[in-house]
Scaffold this motif. Structure first.
Motif, short mmCIF file in Angstrom:
data_model
loop_
_atom_site.label_atom_id
_atom_site.label_comp_id
_atom_site.label_asym_id
_atom_site.label_seq_id
_atom_site.Cartn_x
_atom_site.Cartn_y
_atom_site.Cartn_z
N ILE A 1 0.83 -1.21 0.00
CA ILE A 1 0.00 0.00 0.00
C ILE A 1 0.86 1.26 0.00
CG2 ILE A 1 -1.63 1.32 1.44
CD1 ILE A 1 -2.83 -1.46 2.21
N LEU A 2 2.00 1.22 0.66
CA LEU A 2 2.89 2.38 0.70
C LEU A 2 3.86 2.44 -0.48
CD1 LEU A 2 3.88 2.53 4.49
CD2 LEU A 2 2.14 3.86 3.29
N GLN A 3 3.94 1.37 -1.27
CA GLN A 3 4.93 1.31 -2.34
C GLN A 3 4.79 2.42 -3.38
OE1 GLN A 3 7.69 -0.40 -2.38
NE2 GLN A 3 8.26 0.58 -4.32
N PRO A 4 3.58 2.79 -3.80
CA PRO A 4 3.49 3.90 -4.77
C PRO A 4 4.14 5.18 -4.25
CG PRO A 4 1.40 2.73 -4.67
CD PRO A 4 2.24 2.19 -3.55
N ALA A 5 3.95 5.48 -2.96
CA ALA A 5 4.56 6.68 -2.39
C ALA A 5 6.08 6.53 -2.30
CB ALA A 5 3.98 6.94 -1.00
N ILE A 6 6.54 5.35 -1.92
CA ILE A 6 7.98 5.10 -1.82
C ILE A 6 8.64 5.27 -3.18
CG2 ILE A 6 9.71 3.33 -1.36
CD1 ILE A 6 7.77 2.24 0.82
N ALA A 7 8.01 4.70 -4.22
CA ALA A 7 8.57 4.78 -5.57
C ALA A 7 8.67 6.22 -6.05
CB ALA A 7 7.73 3.94 -6.53
N LEU A 8 7.65 7.02 -5.80
CA LEU A 8 7.68 8.43 -6.20
C LEU A 8 8.73 9.22 -5.42
CD1 LEU A 8 3.90 9.32 -6.60
CD2 LEU A 8 5.64 9.43 -8.39
N ALA A 9 8.82 8.96 -4.13
CA ALA A 9 9.78 9.69 -3.30
C ALA A 9 11.21 9.38 -3.72
CB ALA A 9 9.56 9.33 -1.83
N GLU A 10 11.48 8.13 -4.08
CA GLU A 10 12.83 7.75 -4.48
C GLU A 10 13.13 8.12 -5.94
OE1 GLU A 10 14.06 3.96 -1.72
OE2 GLU A 10 12.92 3.54 -3.54
N GLY A 11 12.19 7.85 -6.82
CA GLY A 11 12.43 8.05 -8.25
C GLY A 11 12.23 9.47 -8.72
N GLY A 12 11.46 10.24 -7.98
CA GLY A 12 11.23 11.63 -8.35
C GLY A 12 9.88 11.83 -9.02
N PHE A 13 9.39 13.06 -8.94
CA PHE A 13 8.09 13.42 -9.51
C PHE A 13 8.14 14.87 -9.95
CE2 PHE A 13 8.12 14.37 -5.05
CZ PHE A 13 7.48 15.59 -4.95
N ALA A 14 7.30 15.21 -10.91
CA ALA A 14 7.20 16.59 -11.37
C ALA A 14 6.24 17.36 -10.46
CB ALA A 14 6.71 16.62 -12.81
N VAL A 15 6.69 18.50 -9.96
CA VAL A 15 5.90 19.27 -9.02
C VAL A 15 4.80 20.04 -9.75
CG1 VAL A 15 5.99 21.11 -7.29
CG2 VAL A 15 7.87 19.47 -7.47
#
Length: 567
Positions: free
Chosen positions: A144-158
């Motif tokens: 359940i937390l993996q989507p957030a972990i992946a974004l936090a590590e891999g990066g996201f456009a603000v």
């Protein structure tokens, strides 16, 4: 230029329709994560927590694991609404004397960034408890937390609104007494729209929570880092306060309004404000006044004044104080308050009533799953980054909910040890007033003291004026300025610029002080999400007829970056 570019409401958006599930949030990536969890076999509660975690990554100024959460869960198997209060408490050893000894009072309060304002962050426990109690049991906390972990590590456009939040909160991150604030910046500045942001320390915290459960947050290195930064900034929270934290499961409160039943969590949350305002408005012919007319807005303003006067006086931690919830929600009491409303003139002073017989920054998201379960979920730091205090190597900001305590001896919401403060975050649901409590909507409007005001206006848009969820959110709103330390009276009323000038003039003539708001300032009117089951709000249909009643209709507020997604 950004305000003109991103906050001009000059386009339209259709409601999203779905049959197998639906999510709505203030960030597209959060909405995507909710759909991904539903498609992986999770239910509405699982998806809600996944979305809350992603929002911590993509809009950390508004929300996060360093804040609190509240949730309502509709169980389709029993047609019942259940609640969880994931808000934290003050330090056990704090008291009013603690503040007075430091020279603070109700009129001279600690600065916003002071460690005394940090109550125990309840979100981590709230997330875990929501999953364990209401979740599908098909997915692990790690999944359940993996989507957030992946974004936090891999990066996201603000996104634009999040970038503005970061910009507005940057000063709290750069203070000398906040040595780890730079870990929430891109270099030495807040990220701008379109920048790629990574948050590896937050990912690390999420991994610890996933691996160790609540102990991974309320004990060990995360807890120690939280206590260190709080105490170095004058706060009193201890490791024992964190270890002793518990969420509470609560029976929601409700009231009926013109054929629907509206549900809120009980105090210490301010959801009771919504219900009291609806009770006051129930006997007025709002539809006849006309949507957005000066008469209509006047009645909403005055009803909100009356309801806030009561909630600011009586809303407190019911485990510490006698809160007269049942009395405040009485239709008889509402009638007595309604009689105080002058239909032609703004009230100059509104005080709390006597409910006793014969004689006291935020994100909201919504989910409905394929099984008909629903989760109305809200998570908040309060103001931009809360206190702005960042625990070492943790990647999140600590809330400032203690600001809502009163420093006034004898007040129900006066600061005391181990006490929850008046809380502004309030998820909501709507069911049928009769007909076996069928789910009609899960909805909410984030934004501090705007939340009950937004809920009332969005609900009236649907119930009184037949608007679909997206149109109900698109419509212009008012926002009454709330001052906890002052009596409710001729306070400033903010109106969105899209109201005609004649409306401003008419409200001034009734005695209201009115101000027009535009650009990024329009965020003060809240960012809401709505998912309805069926089109019961439409005058052209009859709720419960055929397959049409099972279709999900959803909207996401244009004042945010978000979207609704259906399956």
């Amino acid at each position: 230029m950004e305000a003109e570019q991103y906050m001009k409401f000059n386009s339209r958006r259709s409601p999203v329709l779905a049959t197998r599930g639906c999510v709505a949030s203030s960030q597209p990536m959060a909405s995507k994560s909710g759909v991904d969890i539903l498609e992986a076999g999770g239910n509405a509660a699982d998806a809600a927590v996944a979305m809350a975690a992603v929002l911590n990554v993509t809009d950390p100024a508004s929300t996060g694991i360093g804040g609190d959460c509240f949730a309502l869960f509709y169980d389709a198997s029993s047609n019942t609404v259940k609640g969880i209060n994931g808000s934290g408490r003050s330090a056990i050893d704090v008291s009013l004397e603690t503040y007075t000894h430091l020279g603070f009072s109700d009129n001279n309060r600690p600065p916003r960034h002071h460690g005394l304002h940090v109550t125990v962050p309840g979100a981590a426990a709230g997330w875990v408890d929501t999953i364990e109690t209401f979740g599908s049991k098909k997915l692990t906390l790690q999944q359940i937390l993996q989507p957030a972990i992946a974004l936090a590590e891999g990066g996201f456009a603000v996104h634009p609104i999040s970038a503005n939040h970061w910009k507005e909160g940057v000063d709290s991150l750069k203070r000398e007494s906040n040595p780890h604030g730079h870990t929430m910046l891109l270099g030495k500045r807040p990220p701008r729209t379109g920048d790629i942001m990574r948050m590896p320390l937050l990912a690390k915290t999420f991994k610890t929570l996933a691996a160790c459960g609540k102990r991974g947050f309320y004990e060990g290195h995360v807890a120690e880092a939280i206590v260190d930064i709080i105490q170095s900034n004058g706060g009193r929270l201890s490791l024992a306060d964190l270890k002793g934290h518990r969420s509470t499961f609560e029976d929601p409160i409700n009231t009926s309004y013109h054929g629907v039943r509206v549900w809120e969590l009980p105090p210490n949350g301010q959801g009771i404000t919504t219900l009291m305002a609806l009770n006051i408005l129930e006997d007025f012919d709002l539809k006849e006044m006309g949507h957005g007319s000066p008469e209509y807005l006047h009645h909403i303003i005055e009803a909100l004044k009356l309801s806030f006067a009561d909630s600011l006086e009586f809303c407190a931690d019911p485990n510490k104080e006698r809160v007269p919830t049942e009395e405040l929600l009485s239709k008889t009491y509402a009638s007595s308050r309604r009689n105080l409303l002058d239909p032609k003139r703004a009230s100059s002073l509104v005080t709390q009533g006597n409910p006793y017989p014969f004689s006291g920054d935020t994100v909201y998201l919504s989910v409905v799953d394929n099984g008909g379960n629903a989760c109305s979920f809200i998570n908040s730091n309060f103001l931009r980054f809360g206190t702005g205090l960042i625990p070492k190597d943790c990647g999140f900001a600590l809330q400032c909910r203690g600001m809502n305590f009163r420093l006034l001896e004898g007040h129900l919401n006066c600061i005391a040890g181990g006490k929850r403060p008046y809380h502004t975050t309030i998820p909501s649901m709507i069911t049928s007033a009769e007909d076996n409590n069928q789910l009609l909507a899960t909805f909410g409007v984030m934004g501090g003291f705007m939340q009950p005001q937004g809920q009332v206006q969005v609900l009236l848009n649907m119930v009184e004026f037949g608007m679909n969820p997206q149109l109900a959110l698109d419509s212009p709103r008012l926002c009454l300025r709330i001052d906890q330390q002052a009596k409710m009276g001729q306070d400033l009323v903010h109106l969105e610029e899209s109201f005609p000038s004649s409306t401003f003039d008419a409200l001034w003539s009734k005695g209201h002080k009115v101000k027009s708001m535009s650009g990024f300032e329009r965020e003060m009117f809240g960012r809401g999400q709505v998912i309805t089951k069926g089109d019961w709000w439409s005058a052209e249909t009859h709720c419960g007829e055929g397959e049409r009643s099972q279709v999900l209709w959803a909207g996401s507020d244009p004042r945010g970056d978000g979207m609704a997604v259906g399956m």
